[in-house]
Scaffold this motif. Structure first.
Motif, short mmCIF file in Angstrom:
data_model
loop_
_atom_site.label_atom_id
_atom_site.label_comp_id
_atom_site.label_asym_id
_atom_site.label_seq_id
_atom_site.Cartn_x
_atom_site.Cartn_y
_atom_site.Cartn_z
N PRO A 116 44.03 40.95 29.47
CA PRO A 116 43.29 40.58 30.69
C PRO A 116 42.14 39.67 30.28
O PRO A 116 41.94 39.43 29.08
CB PRO A 116 42.75 41.93 31.17
CG PRO A 116 42.49 42.68 29.90
CD PRO A 116 43.53 42.21 28.90
N SER A 117 41.39 39.15 31.25
CA SER A 117 40.21 38.37 30.90
C SER A 117 39.22 39.26 30.14
O SER A 117 39.13 40.46 30.39
CB SER A 117 39.57 37.82 32.17
OG SER A 117 39.37 38.84 33.13
N ALA A 118 38.48 38.65 29.19
CA ALA A 118 37.62 39.42 28.27
C ALA A 118 36.21 39.62 28.83
O ALA A 118 35.22 39.24 28.22
CB ALA A 118 37.57 38.71 26.92
N ASN A 119 36.14 40.26 30.00
CA ASN A 119 34.85 40.58 30.63
C ASN A 119 34.88 42.05 31.03
O ASN A 119 35.97 42.60 31.23
CB ASN A 119 34.65 39.72 31.88
CG ASN A 119 35.86 39.75 32.79
OD1 ASN A 119 36.86 39.09 32.51
ND2 ASN A 119 35.79 40.53 33.86
N PRO A 120 33.70 42.68 31.16
CA PRO A 120 33.71 44.02 31.75
C PRO A 120 34.33 43.93 33.14
O PRO A 120 34.13 42.95 33.85
CB PRO A 120 32.23 44.39 31.84
CG PRO A 120 31.54 43.48 30.86
CD PRO A 120 32.34 42.22 30.84
N ILE B 253 39.49 28.48 35.24
CA ILE B 253 39.77 29.63 36.10
C ILE B 253 41.16 30.18 35.76
O ILE B 253 41.99 29.49 35.20
CB ILE B 253 39.66 29.33 37.62
CG1 ILE B 253 40.61 28.22 38.03
CG2 ILE B 253 38.22 29.01 38.00
CD1 ILE B 253 40.70 28.02 39.55
N GLU B 254 41.36 31.45 36.13
CA GLU B 254 42.56 32.17 35.71
C GLU B 254 43.83 31.53 36.25
O GLU B 254 43.83 30.84 37.28
CB GLU B 254 42.50 33.63 36.18
CG GLU B 254 41.38 34.45 35.57
CD GLU B 254 40.04 34.26 36.25
OE1 GLU B 254 39.90 33.38 37.13
OE2 GLU B 254 39.11 35.01 35.90
N SER B 255 44.94 31.84 35.55
CA SER B 255 46.25 31.27 35.88
C SER B 255 46.69 31.58 37.31
O SER B 255 46.31 32.60 37.89
CB SER B 255 47.29 31.85 34.91
OG SER B 255 47.31 33.26 34.99
N SER C 46 36.15 42.75 45.57
CA SER C 46 34.94 42.49 44.82
C SER C 46 35.32 42.27 43.37
O SER C 46 35.89 43.12 42.72
CB SER C 46 34.01 43.69 44.95
OG SER C 46 32.82 43.39 44.31
N HIS C 47 34.99 41.09 42.85
CA HIS C 47 35.49 40.68 41.54
C HIS C 47 34.70 39.47 41.09
O HIS C 47 34.08 38.81 41.90
CB HIS C 47 36.97 40.30 41.71
CG HIS C 47 37.81 40.63 40.52
ND1 HIS C 47 38.25 41.90 40.25
CD2 HIS C 47 38.31 39.86 39.53
CE1 HIS C 47 38.99 41.89 39.16
NE2 HIS C 47 39.05 40.67 38.70
N TYR C 48 34.75 39.17 39.81
CA TYR C 48 34.12 37.96 39.29
C TYR C 48 32.62 37.91 39.63
O TYR C 48 32.04 36.84 39.75
CB TYR C 48 34.78 36.70 39.84
CG TYR C 48 36.30 36.68 39.81
CD1 TYR C 48 36.97 36.58 38.60
CD2 TYR C 48 37.06 36.76 40.98
CE1 TYR C 48 38.36 36.56 38.56
CE2 TYR C 48 38.44 36.73 40.94
CZ TYR C 48 39.08 36.63 39.73
OH TYR C 48 40.45 36.60 39.70
N ILE D 119 31.83 38.48 35.75
CA ILE D 119 32.27 37.08 35.62
C ILE D 119 33.14 36.90 34.37
O ILE D 119 32.80 37.40 33.29
CB ILE D 119 31.02 36.16 35.50
CG1 ILE D 119 30.02 36.45 36.63
CG2 ILE D 119 31.43 34.70 35.47
CD1 ILE D 119 28.62 35.90 36.34
N SER D 120 34.23 36.16 34.50
CA SER D 120 35.12 35.91 33.37
C SER D 120 34.45 34.99 32.34
O SER D 120 33.60 34.19 32.68
CB SER D 120 36.41 35.25 33.86
OG SER D 120 37.05 36.07 34.80
N PRO D 121 34.87 35.11 31.06
CA PRO D 121 34.28 34.29 29.99
C PRO D 121 35.04 33.00 29.74
O PRO D 121 36.27 32.99 29.68
CB PRO D 121 34.42 35.19 28.76
CG PRO D 121 35.64 36.02 29.04
CD PRO D 121 35.80 36.13 30.54
N ALA E 3 37.51 49.13 26.49
CA ALA E 3 36.46 48.13 26.21
C ALA E 3 35.98 47.46 27.49
O ALA E 3 34.82 47.08 27.62
CB ALA E 3 36.96 47.08 25.22
N LYS E 4 36.87 47.29 28.48
CA LYS E 4 36.53 46.61 29.73
C LYS E 4 36.11 47.55 30.85
O LYS E 4 35.72 47.10 31.92
CB LYS E 4 37.77 45.87 30.27
CG LYS E 4 38.11 44.57 29.61
CD LYS E 4 39.27 43.90 30.35
CE LYS E 4 39.05 43.66 31.82
NZ LYS E 4 38.73 42.31 32.23
N SER E 5 36.24 48.88 30.61
CA SER E 5 36.11 49.87 31.69
C SER E 5 37.01 49.47 32.87
O SER E 5 36.58 49.43 34.03
CB SER E 5 34.68 50.01 32.19
OG SER E 5 33.83 50.31 31.15
MG MG Z 1 40.08 39.24 35.14
#
Ligand code: MG
Ligand code: TXA
Length: 321
Positions: free
Chosen positions: A138-142, A175-177, A223-225, A146-148, A51-53
């Motif tokens: 994991p965070s629910a974003n592709p 923001i993430e843990s 490269s992220h978020y 950007i994280s949701p 779902a996230k690739s």
């Molecule tokens: Mg994440």
């Protein structure tokens, strides 16, 4: 192609039934929304990656409802881990601990440690306490985007790809843990978050920041978020405007509006130096900016310590290097 007509709701029983039948469900946490599945069921966990690739080399955090539930997944809990969870759980802290065989390799990308955390969101805590398995999420974003921090963000990004979003409102932390592991019994911070180095040090004594390349770490891909719109992270807004043109530009700033651009093109992340508020607003601001069709986005670099450093880390990974 849409596989599901995704439903968003507040029904824990629906989430539980779907998870028990091997489906993935988006869940609220205090940090960001997660995309969850039964951590003991490799086929269910595989659906998260699809779902996230998400690359199979990037391991997942396993969420439990209490320190007692750690026994099922971790072979040894060091004293320092007990201290840290005693202080900060439930809350935005993830620990890397040696895994039991029962945790499938797909969850940890074959690594010997599993990332574990007890999220501080009432809906998700009740859900976890009602299940007889933990949730890999994991965070629910592709992957890479950007994280949701709201159910709406998840719907925009993953609608059609998952059956259900458990709507727990807006994430308070944003923001993430913080991720902490131990090397030769020494605590090491692998990913910064709102629980800062100072907080960990107060609880444990010395800590070092991780600077290596392995293990595959913690939102640590350079490269992220990232929004689709190019983003520049800078101290010098004027220089970026002079270099790239100053018309169709969005500015993410803090404490006050800049007089270099119209206020309608700016988002003030926080006021009165309230970095906690800045973390809570960050991803919603990035989603908003990315929807406005700007030629590019400028983010003003924050004071680089504590929560400011954790936010700068996300902005740096989101930016053009
Ligand atoms: Mg994440
Ligand atoms: O706040 C959070 O931690 C959120 C919510 C949903 O709990 N989750 C989250 O998951 O941020 P994710 O997958 O987006 O980021 C987890 C990071 C990944 O970058 C991964 O590389 C790292 O944790 N990680 C997971 N397991 C690991 C392991 N066994 N060893 C090293 N790093 C690990």
């Amino acid at each position: 192609m849409s596989q599901y007509s995704t439903i968003s709701g507040t029904d824990i029983a629906t989430a539980k039934l779907l998870l028990e039948s091997g489906q993935v469900v988006a869940i609220p946490t205090e940090t960001v929304y997660g995309l969850a599945a039964n951590a003991f069921d490799s086929d269910a966990v595989y659906k998260i990656f699809q779902a996230k690739s998400r690359p199979a080399s990037n391991p997942l955090i396993v969420h439990v409802g209490s320190v007692d539930q750690l026994q099922g997944i971790v072979s040894h809990v060091p004293d320092a881990a007990i201290r840290l969870f005693g202080f900060f759980a439930p809350g935005p802290l993830t620990l890397l601990l040696p895994k039991k065989d029962r945790v499938p390799d797909i969850v940890t990308a074959g690594l010997p440690r599993v990332a574990v955390r007890i999220p501080a969101h009432p809906l998700t805590l009740s859900l976890l306490q009602s299940l007889d398995f933990p949730l890999a999420a994991p965070s629910a974003n592709p992957s890479g985007y950007i994280s949701p921090t709201s159910a709406q963000h998840v719907m925009q990004m993953l609608g059609g790809k998952i059956p259900y979003i458990l709507d727990g409102g807006e994430c308070k932390t944003g923001i993430e843990s913080t991720i902490v592991g131990f090397e030769n019994e020494q605590p090491v911070i692998y990913r910064q978050g709102t629980i800062t180095k100072d907080d960990i040090e107060k609880c444990l004594g010395s800590t070092s920041l991780y600077h290596g390349v392995t293990p595959v770490a913690p939102g640590s891909h350079t490269s992220h978020y990232s929004p689709h719109t190019p983003l520049y992270l800078t101290h010098d807004i004027e220089a970026v405007l002079n270099h790239n043109g100053d018309k169709n530009v969005g500015l993410l700033t803090y404490n006050e509006y800049s007089d270099l651009l119209p206020e309608s093109q700016q988002i003030v992340l926080y006021t009165s130096d309230n970095l906690t508020q800045g973390a809570a607003n960050l991803y919603a601001a990035l989603h908003d900016m990315d929807s406005r069709q700007y030629a590019y986005i400028i983010a003003k670099k924050l004071p680089d310590h504590g929560i400011g450093a954790a936010i700068n880390d996300r902005l740096w990974r989101a930016s053009i290097k």
